[in-house]
Design an enzyme around this catalytic site. Sequence first.
Site, PDB file in Angstrom:
ATOM      1  N   GLY A  41     -31.869  -5.566 -83.491  1.00 63.53           N
ATOM      2  CA  GLY A  41     -31.480  -6.475 -84.529  1.00 63.53           C
ATOM      3  C   GLY A  41     -29.821  -6.845 -83.992  1.00 63.53           C
ATOM      4  CB  SER A  42     -26.926  -7.958 -86.079  1.00 63.26           C
ATOM      5  OG  SER A  42     -27.757  -8.769 -86.815  1.00 63.26           O
ATOM      6  CB  ILE A  43     -26.908  -3.228 -82.665  1.00 64.97           C
ATOM      7  CG1 ILE A  43     -27.045  -2.611 -83.695  1.00 64.97           C
ATOM      8  CG2 ILE A  43     -26.108  -2.664 -81.294  1.00 64.97           C
ATOM      9  CD1 ILE A  43     -25.739  -2.097 -84.339  1.00 64.97           C
TER      10      ILE A  43
END
Length: 300
Positions: free
Chosen positions: A28-30
């Site tokens: 995801g956004s990591i």
Amino acid sequence: KARPLQEVLEDSEQPMFNRAVSGLYPPGSIFKIVTAIAGLQEEVIDRLTKIEDTGQIELGGMSFSNWYFTEYGKTEGMVDIIKAIQRSNDIYFYRVGQRLGIKKLADWAKYFGLGSPLGIDIPGEAGGVVPDPEWKKAEKMESWYTGDTIITAIGQGDLQLTPLQVNQITSVIAADGNFCKPYLNKERKPECFKLEIEEKNLALTAEGMKKACSEGGTGWPFFDFQPQVGCKTGTAEFGDPDDKTHAWFTVFAPWEEPEIVVTVLLEKAGGGADKAAPVAKELLEYWFEGEKGSEKINLK
């Protein structure tokens, strides 16, 4: 009460499975940390680059939205790299992915050690998947599209990482670009080398991560935390029929002189900020206030 070993081994939740090194998940956004560094290093963006958050973009007959637009119907105007990390703005990183192209993005992901085992000194470490056109053709017998590139840029699609690899991404930023092979045996000599990343680009990314855990960022459980930290939230879709998501949170602390990196993954738990961040907060409270049992190490 202790459970019979056979019962534990047959448990569908796999409690004996070492998820930290063997579990593979979309980050995801990591992953926007990697996309940010790639974009800055390849000079498709810089500190002054601003991209308008339009809420959603249309590409190949498909619509790709920003999480803020999806949840609240709102947009955030013109966004620069620091605000993009602070607010985890999908539109910004879609556009960075478009400008980079999948080859450069995948090359930078691999430069961070993704797509292959990091070499930790315990068995069973998975290498993960950094997808590109060749991989997709070989594994799925399908062509690569620009849509694949932009969802990879925000950590979705076929990208698969271990929690250890996510922790390593954060460690590189915390340690000013130093890449150290992870290990458990404290008698082992550290193996570190400096990645070729410009200091100004590391600083911009770290500043965005600081803002992410400050007022106005996505890491709201850490707004009042002392010392100041740098963080990134992640809420990863994985094709669940009930639309459940994995909750991610990764953080280094303190922001100015980092000594610890913590990464939390909660399977099918929901949002990274409201589910994973409070767990990380408890761990850091213990680190700074409790008995640590080991000497502090300055990551830089």
